[in-house]
Scaffold this active site. Structure first.
Site, mmCIF file in Angstrom:
data_model
loop_
_atom_site.group_PDB
_atom_site.id
_atom_site.type_symbol
_atom_site.label_atom_id
_atom_site.label_comp_id
_atom_site.label_asym_id
_atom_site.label_seq_id
_atom_site.Cartn_x
_atom_site.Cartn_y
_atom_site.Cartn_z
ATOM 1 N N ASP A 181 -2.961 -4.868 -18.815
ATOM 2 C CA ASP A 181 -1.770 -4.036 -19.071
ATOM 3 C C ASP A 181 -1.681 -3.491 -20.501
ATOM 4 O O ASP A 181 -0.600 -3.189 -20.984
ATOM 5 C CB ASP A 181 -0.468 -4.812 -18.769
ATOM 6 C CG ASP A 181 -0.317 -5.099 -17.287
ATOM 7 O OD1 ASP A 181 -0.906 -4.372 -16.471
ATOM 8 O OD2 ASP A 181 0.398 -6.055 -16.946
ATOM 9 N N ASN A 203 -4.160 2.692 -13.906
ATOM 10 C CA ASN A 203 -3.299 1.704 -13.261
ATOM 11 C C ASN A 203 -1.843 2.162 -13.313
ATOM 12 O O ASN A 203 -1.446 2.872 -14.230
ATOM 13 C CB ASN A 203 -3.417 0.365 -14.015
ATOM 14 C CG ASN A 203 -2.574 -0.734 -13.380
ATOM 15 O OD1 ASN A 203 -2.525 -0.882 -12.152
ATOM 16 N ND2 ASN A 203 -1.884 -1.510 -14.199
ATOM 17 N N GLY A 228 0.775 -1.234 0.000
ATOM 18 C CA GLY A 228 0.000 0.000 0.000
ATOM 19 C C GLY A 228 0.805 1.282 0.000
ATOM 20 O O GLY A 228 0.271 2.341 0.328
ATOM 21 N N SER A 229 2.078 1.231 -0.396
ATOM 22 C CA SER A 229 2.850 2.486 -0.385
ATOM 23 C C SER A 229 2.265 3.493 -1.379
ATOM 24 O O SER A 229 2.172 4.686 -1.080
ATOM 25 C CB SER A 229 4.337 2.230 -0.670
ATOM 26 O OG SER A 229 4.528 1.813 -1.995
ATOM 27 N N ASN A 230 1.842 3.014 -2.532
ATOM 28 C CA ASN A 230 1.227 3.934 -3.501
ATOM 29 C C ASN A 230 -0.086 4.497 -2.957
ATOM 30 O O ASN A 230 -0.338 5.699 -3.070
ATOM 31 C CB ASN A 230 0.981 3.228 -4.837
ATOM 32 C CG ASN A 230 2.256 3.121 -5.653
ATOM 33 O OD1 ASN A 230 2.701 4.093 -6.245
ATOM 34 N ND2 ASN A 230 2.864 1.939 -5.648
ATOM 35 N N HIS A 246 1.962 0.429 -13.442
ATOM 36 C CA HIS A 246 2.662 -0.840 -13.646
ATOM 37 C C HIS A 246 4.168 -0.593 -13.497
ATOM 38 O O HIS A 246 4.685 0.385 -14.043
ATOM 39 C CB HIS A 246 2.336 -1.403 -15.038
ATOM 40 C CG HIS A 246 2.903 -2.769 -15.217
ATOM 41 N ND1 HIS A 246 2.282 -3.907 -14.734
ATOM 42 C CD2 HIS A 246 4.063 -3.191 -15.781
ATOM 43 C CE1 HIS A 246 3.023 -4.954 -15.004
ATOM 44 N NE2 HIS A 246 4.109 -4.559 -15.634
ATOM 45 N N GLU A 253 7.526 5.908 -8.556
ATOM 46 C CA GLU A 253 6.083 5.867 -8.278
ATOM 47 C C GLU A 253 5.693 7.008 -7.332
ATOM 48 O O GLU A 253 4.701 7.713 -7.558
ATOM 49 C CB GLU A 253 5.700 4.505 -7.686
ATOM 50 C CG GLU A 253 5.882 3.389 -8.708
ATOM 51 C CD GLU A 253 5.479 2.009 -8.216
ATOM 52 O OE1 GLU A 253 5.166 1.173 -9.069
ATOM 53 O OE2 GLU A 253 5.503 1.748 -6.995
HETATM 54 C C1 GAR Z 1 3.892 -1.252 -7.169
HETATM 55 O O1 GAR Z 1 5.246 -1.308 -7.544
HETATM 56 C C2 GAR Z 1 3.006 -1.279 -8.392
HETATM 57 O O2 GAR Z 1 3.576 -0.632 -9.493
HETATM 58 C C3 GAR Z 1 2.909 -2.755 -8.648
HETATM 59 O O3 GAR Z 1 2.778 -3.329 -7.376
HETATM 60 C C4 GAR Z 1 3.496 -2.532 -6.427
HETATM 61 C C5 GAR Z 1 2.592 -2.260 -5.261
HETATM 62 O O4 GAR Z 1 3.265 -1.640 -4.208
HETATM 63 N N1 GAR Z 1 1.775 -3.049 -9.496
HETATM 64 C C6 GAR Z 1 1.745 -4.073 -10.323
HETATM 65 O O5 GAR Z 1 2.647 -4.888 -10.411
HETATM 66 C C7 GAR Z 1 0.480 -4.166 -11.167
HETATM 67 N N2 GAR Z 1 0.599 -5.155 -12.186
HETATM 68 P P1 GAR Z 1 2.443 -0.974 -3.026
HETATM 69 O O6 GAR Z 1 1.425 -1.978 -2.514
HETATM 70 O O7 GAR Z 1 3.472 -0.635 -1.975
HETATM 71 O O8 GAR Z 1 1.780 0.259 -3.570
#
Ligand code: GAR
Length: 190
Positions: A144, A101, A12-14, A103, A173
């Site tokens: 994607d 999204n 969940g950092s994003n 990626h 990100e």
């Molecule tokens: C992020 O790096 C995002 O880009 C990736 O999962 C991670 C989630 O990190 N998404 C994908 O791979 C989608 N296909 P987070 O939970 O810390 O935000």
């Protein structure tokens, strides 16, 4: 006020960055987070940040219209912030160019089913790539493959480990995702 809902599956950092970024916004409000994974890090973050986080099951998501109906009531845009399930067609149809999204690669490279999180960084490392990056794109019915809104690159060194690559991606990100969300929402809707 534009209403936004976030979908997340993991740490969940994003999600946290987005919630913080729009915390005092007069134009965008984060209504709620949906998560498909019990115990995922995003739950604690939401609790700390005072944003509701709802757990849902595969059956609920794919076999009923409950989530679609709730989205139609509460949001204008949907942000996938590390969300790993495919979005049902009914939701894609109801929110054209309204689902965004992120990626962790330079699509079309390293996209598609099974390509998420560390799997992507491992594949990048295994192929001795000299650069990688992030792609922010609209979601369509193909995994994607929706229209690309934005990409940013980062250089890789031979000695970068998979974890180093993940850190470089996380920095990109954090730097860009919220800003691009903001820009896209207002570009789309003026
Ligand atoms: C992020 O790096 C995002 O880009 C990736 O999962 C991670 C989630 O990190 N998404 C994908 O791979 C989608 N296909 P987070 O939970 O810390 O935000």
């Amino acid at each position: 006020m534009k209403r936004v809902v976030i979908f997340a599956s993991g740490a969940g950092s994003n999600g946290e960055n987005i919630i913080n970024y729009f915390q005092d916004s007069k134009k965008i409000t984060i209504q709620k987070v949906f998560c498909n994974k019990k115990g995922a890090g995003i739950f604690d973050r939401c609790k700390r940040l005072g944003v509701p986080c709802e757990l849902f099951s595969r059956e609920h998501f794919y076999d009923t219209n409950d989530i679609l109906n709730s989205l139609l009531k509460i949001t204008d845009f949907i942000i996938l912030a590390g969300f790993l399930w495919k979005i049902p067609e009914s939701i894609v149809d109801a929110f054209p160019k309204k689902i965004i999204n992120i990626h962790p690669s330079l699509l079309p490279k390293y996209g598609g089913k099974g390509m998420y999180g560390m799997n992507v960084h491992k594949a990048v490392k295994d192929n001795d790539e000299k650069e990688t990056g992030i792609t922010i794109h609209f979601v369509n019915k193909k995994y994607d493959e929706g229209t690309i809104i934005f990409q940013a690159k980062t250089r890789l060194e031979e000695f970068d480990s998979i974890e180093d690559i993940a850190k470089k991606i996380q920095l990109l990100e954090a730097k860009y995702f919220s800003k691009i969300i903001e820009k896209t929402i207002f570009k789309n809707d003026n």
